[in-house]
Motif scaffolding. Structure first.
Motif, short mmCIF file in Angstrom:
data_model
loop_
_atom_site.label_atom_id
_atom_site.label_comp_id
_atom_site.label_asym_id
_atom_site.label_seq_id
_atom_site.Cartn_x
_atom_site.Cartn_y
_atom_site.Cartn_z
N ALA A 14 2.13 -0.92 5.08
CA ALA A 14 2.93 -0.14 4.12
C ALA A 14 2.39 1.28 4.06
O ALA A 14 1.18 1.50 4.13
CB ALA A 14 2.88 -0.78 2.74
N TYR A 16 2.60 5.19 2.07
CA TYR A 16 2.92 5.86 0.82
C TYR A 16 2.68 7.36 0.96
O TYR A 16 1.70 7.77 1.58
CB TYR A 16 2.02 5.35 -0.31
CG TYR A 16 2.15 3.88 -0.56
CD1 TYR A 16 3.06 3.39 -1.49
CD2 TYR A 16 1.38 2.96 0.14
CE1 TYR A 16 3.19 2.02 -1.72
CE2 TYR A 16 1.50 1.60 -0.08
CZ TYR A 16 2.39 1.14 -1.01
OH TYR A 16 2.53 -0.21 -1.24
N CYS A 33 -1.32 -1.67 -3.40
CA CYS A 33 -0.17 -1.83 -2.52
C CYS A 33 0.81 -2.83 -3.13
O CYS A 33 0.41 -3.91 -3.58
CB CYS A 33 -0.65 -2.34 -1.15
SG CYS A 33 0.69 -2.64 0.02
N ASP A 35 3.04 -4.47 -1.52
CA ASP A 35 3.28 -5.59 -0.59
C ASP A 35 2.16 -6.63 -0.62
O ASP A 35 2.42 -7.82 -0.73
CB ASP A 35 3.45 -5.08 0.84
CG ASP A 35 4.77 -4.38 1.06
OD1 ASP A 35 5.69 -4.57 0.24
OD2 ASP A 35 4.89 -3.64 2.05
N ARG A 53 6.39 5.06 -2.17
CA ARG A 53 6.46 4.20 -0.98
C ARG A 53 7.48 4.76 0.00
O ARG A 53 8.60 5.09 -0.36
CB ARG A 53 6.85 2.79 -1.41
CG ARG A 53 6.83 1.80 -0.30
CD ARG A 53 7.08 0.44 -0.86
NE ARG A 53 7.29 -0.50 0.21
CZ ARG A 53 7.68 -1.72 0.03
NH1 ARG A 53 7.92 -2.17 -1.17
NH2 ARG A 53 7.84 -2.51 1.05
N ALA A 56 7.57 0.04 4.66
CA ALA A 56 6.94 -1.27 4.56
C ALA A 56 7.03 -1.91 5.94
O ALA A 56 8.08 -1.90 6.58
CB ALA A 56 7.66 -2.14 3.54
#
Length: 64
Positions: A14, A16, A33, A35, A53, A56
């Motif tokens: 992921a 950001y 995170c 995820d 974000r 992903a």
């Protein structure tokens, strides 16, 4: 002056956008995170990171 934006990537893939903002008072916080729950950053002070974000690796969609 516009704050500098950087990319922070978690071990799970992921990504950001990270930007630092200055607050009028001190703040203590943590960013994890969304995820996998890994702790990506801890802060304490007036300069705090703001995360957005952008990617992903694997979308986690579950049907109810």
């Amino acid at each position: 002056m516009k704050p500098e934006m950087t990319i922070k990537e978690c071990a799970c893939g992921a990504q950001y956008e990270r930007e630092v903002r200055t607050l009028p008072i001190k703040d203590i916080g943590v960013f994890e995170c969304v995820d996998c729950g890994a702790r990506l950053e801890i802060w304490s002070g007036r300069s705090v990171p703001v995360f957005k974000r952008i990617k992903a690796e694997a979308a986690h969609k579950r049907s109810a």
